[in-house]
Design a protein around this motif. Sequence first.
Motif, PDB file in Angstrom:
ATOM      1  N   GLY A  78       0.774  -1.239   0.000  1.00 23.60           N
ATOM      2  CA  GLY A  78       0.000   0.000   0.000  1.00 23.60           C
ATOM      3  C   GLY A  78       0.804   1.287   0.000  1.00 23.60           C
ATOM      4  N   ILE A  79       2.133   1.233  -0.118  1.00 23.51           N
ATOM      5  CA  ILE A  79       2.904   2.468  -0.074  1.00 23.51           C
ATOM      6  C   ILE A  79       3.138   3.006  -1.483  1.00 23.51           C
ATOM      7  N   THR A  80       3.385   4.307  -1.559  1.00 17.86           N
ATOM      8  CA  THR A  80       3.619   4.934  -2.856  1.00 17.86           C
ATOM      9  C   THR A  80       5.029   4.612  -3.343  1.00 17.86           C
ATOM     10  N   GLU A  81       5.276   4.898  -4.621  1.00 21.01           N
ATOM     11  CA  GLU A  81       6.598   4.658  -5.184  1.00 21.01           C
ATOM     12  C   GLU A  81       7.651   5.516  -4.480  1.00 21.01           C
ATOM     13  N   GLU A  82       7.302   6.756  -4.137  1.00 21.71           N
ATOM     14  CA  GLU A  82       8.236   7.633  -3.431  1.00 21.71           C
ATOM     15  C   GLU A  82       8.571   7.074  -2.054  1.00 21.71           C
ATOM     16  N   GLU A  83       7.558   6.576  -1.344  1.00 22.51           N
ATOM     17  CA  GLU A  83       7.790   5.972  -0.027  1.00 22.51           C
ATOM     18  C   GLU A  83       8.664   4.727  -0.144  1.00 22.51           C
ATOM     19  N   ALA A  84       8.444   3.934  -1.177  1.00 28.78           N
ATOM     20  CA  ALA A  84       9.248   2.729  -1.386  1.00 28.78           C
ATOM     21  C   ALA A  84      10.704   3.100  -1.655  1.00 28.78           C
ATOM     22  N   LEU A  85      10.931   4.140  -2.458  1.00 29.58           N
ATOM     23  CA  LEU A  85      12.299   4.580  -2.739  1.00 29.58           C
ATOM     24  C   LEU A  85      13.011   5.007  -1.461  1.00 29.58           C
ATOM     25  N   LEU A  86      12.315   5.730  -0.587  1.00 31.23           N
ATOM     26  CA  LEU A  86      12.904   6.127   0.692  1.00 31.23           C
ATOM     27  C   LEU A  86      13.185   4.923   1.578  1.00 31.23           C
ATOM     28  N   LEU A  87      12.248   4.003   1.631  1.00 30.69           N
ATOM     29  CA  LEU A  87      12.403   2.803   2.445  1.00 30.69           C
ATOM     30  C   LEU A  87      13.585   1.964   1.981  1.00 30.69           C
ATOM     31  N   LEU A  88      13.755   1.841   0.677  1.00 32.65           N
ATOM     32  CA  LEU A  88      14.773   0.952   0.127  1.00 32.65           C
ATOM     33  C   LEU A  88      16.138   1.599  -0.079  1.00 32.65           C
ATOM     34  N   GLN A  89      16.230   2.909   0.084  1.00 35.47           N
ATOM     35  CA  GLN A  89      17.471   3.612  -0.191  1.00 35.47           C
ATOM     36  C   GLN A  89      18.694   3.007   0.515  1.00 35.47           C
ATOM     37  N   PRO A  90      18.651   2.678   1.802  1.00 35.57           N
ATOM     38  CA  PRO A  90      19.851   2.117   2.434  1.00 35.57           C
ATOM     39  C   PRO A  90      20.245   0.740   1.895  1.00 35.57           C
ATOM     40  N   TYR A  91      19.308   0.042   1.288  1.00 30.65           N
ATOM     41  CA  TYR A  91      19.548  -1.337   0.879  1.00 30.65           C
ATOM     42  C   TYR A  91      19.891  -1.494  -0.603  1.00 30.65           C
ATOM     43  N   GLU A  92      19.621  -0.477  -1.416  1.00 32.07           N
ATOM     44  CA  GLU A  92      19.620  -0.651  -2.870  1.00 32.07           C
ATOM     45  C   GLU A  92      20.943  -1.165  -3.433  1.00 32.07           C
ATOM     46  N   GLN A  93      22.047  -0.841  -2.823  1.00 32.01           N
ATOM     47  CA  GLN A  93      23.341  -1.298  -3.330  1.00 32.01           C
ATOM     48  C   GLN A  93      23.602  -2.767  -2.999  1.00 32.01           C
ATOM     49  N   TYR A  94      22.938  -3.308  -1.976  1.00 31.75           N
ATOM     50  CA  TYR A  94      23.264  -4.633  -1.459  1.00 31.75           C
ATOM     51  C   TYR A  94      22.188  -5.682  -1.701  1.00 31.75           C
ATOM     52  N   PHE A  95      20.968  -5.251  -1.951  1.00 34.76           N
ATOM     53  CA  PHE A  95      19.838  -6.164  -2.070  1.00 34.76           C
ATOM     54  C   PHE A  95      19.286  -6.127  -3.482  1.00 34.76           C
ATOM     55  N   SER A  96      18.627  -7.203  -3.870  1.00 37.63           N
ATOM     56  CA  SER A  96      17.930  -7.217  -5.151  1.00 37.63           C
ATOM     57  C   SER A  96      16.466  -7.553  -4.910  1.00 37.63           C
ATOM     58  N   GLU A  97      15.626  -7.048  -5.783  1.00 38.33           N
ATOM     59  CA  GLU A  97      14.198  -7.294  -5.665  1.00 38.33           C
ATOM     60  C   GLU A  97      13.888  -8.711  -6.104  1.00 38.33           C
ATOM     61  N   MET A  98      13.053  -9.387  -5.344  1.00 39.92           N
ATOM     62  CA  MET A  98      12.623 -10.736  -5.709  1.00 39.92           C
ATOM     63  C   MET A  98      11.329 -10.632  -6.501  1.00 39.92           C
ATOM     64  N   GLU A  99      11.269 -11.338  -7.589  1.00 40.55           N
ATOM     65  CA  GLU A  99      10.048 -11.364  -8.382  1.00 40.55           C
ATOM     66  C   GLU A  99       9.172 -12.519  -7.912  1.00 40.55           C
ATOM     67  N   PRO A 100       7.899 -12.250  -7.671  1.00 40.35           N
ATOM     68  CA  PRO A 100       6.999 -13.336  -7.274  1.00 40.35           C
ATOM     69  C   PRO A 100       6.915 -14.407  -8.358  1.00 40.35           C
ATOM     70  N   ALA A 101       6.817 -15.650  -7.941  1.00 42.17           N
ATOM     71  CA  ALA A 101       6.670 -16.756  -8.880  1.00 42.17           C
ATOM     72  C   ALA A 101       5.237 -16.835  -9.408  1.00 42.17           C
ATOM     73  N   ILE A 102       4.308 -16.238  -8.656  1.00 45.32           N
ATOM     74  CA  ILE A 102       2.900 -16.253  -9.054  1.00 45.32           C
ATOM     75  C   ILE A 102       2.289 -14.881  -8.801  1.00 45.32           C
ATOM     76  N   ASP A 103       1.230 -14.554  -9.544  1.00 42.53           N
ATOM     77  CA  ASP A 103       0.428 -13.379  -9.222  1.00 42.53           C
ATOM     78  C   ASP A 103      -0.540 -13.811  -8.140  1.00 42.53           C
ATOM     79  N   GLN A 104      -0.578 -13.050  -7.081  1.00 41.18           N
ATOM     80  CA  GLN A 104      -1.354 -13.479  -5.929  1.00 41.18           C
ATOM     81  C   GLN A 104      -2.310 -12.380  -5.498  1.00 41.18           C
ATOM     82  N   VAL A 105      -3.555 -12.722  -5.308  1.00 35.85           N
ATOM     83  CA  VAL A 105      -4.536 -11.801  -4.762  1.00 35.85           C
ATOM     84  C   VAL A 105      -4.760 -12.229  -3.318  1.00 35.85           C
TER      85      VAL A 105
END
Length: 116
Positions: A78-105
């Motif tokens: 439920g967070i905005t893209e701007e909020e996500a960028l702020l949240l992930l800023q300390p991690y971006e150099q060290y972590f990678s985003e995981m892609e879901p194996a399935i679309d889930q509702v």
Amino acid sequence: AALDDAPIQMLNAEGAGTLWEDWFQETYKDPSVDGSSALWFSCCLLAEQEPGVVTEILRTTFSTLHELQSLLVFVPAGITEEEALLLLQPYEQYFSEMEPAIDQVLPPAHWAGSDD
């Protein structure tokens, strides 16, 4: 930095514990990640973007917890893209985003879902 054995969004959920593992396996299908090999970042507060701080956190964490294979960061739906960028800023150099194996509702009020 604070690490926990469950995502912070789940800590107040009924039946918390290791329920995240079922959701994680259903969503990402990665059997190498479970409650005995992974921890979740609950928070990471940095006064400034000081080079090396996250590196030191990771080095210390992995050198003292030998069984640890994964550190996870949960980004709520439920967070905005701007909020996500702020949240992930300390991690971006060290972590990678995981892609879901399935679309889930997810059902309403699910701890990993959106508040919308």
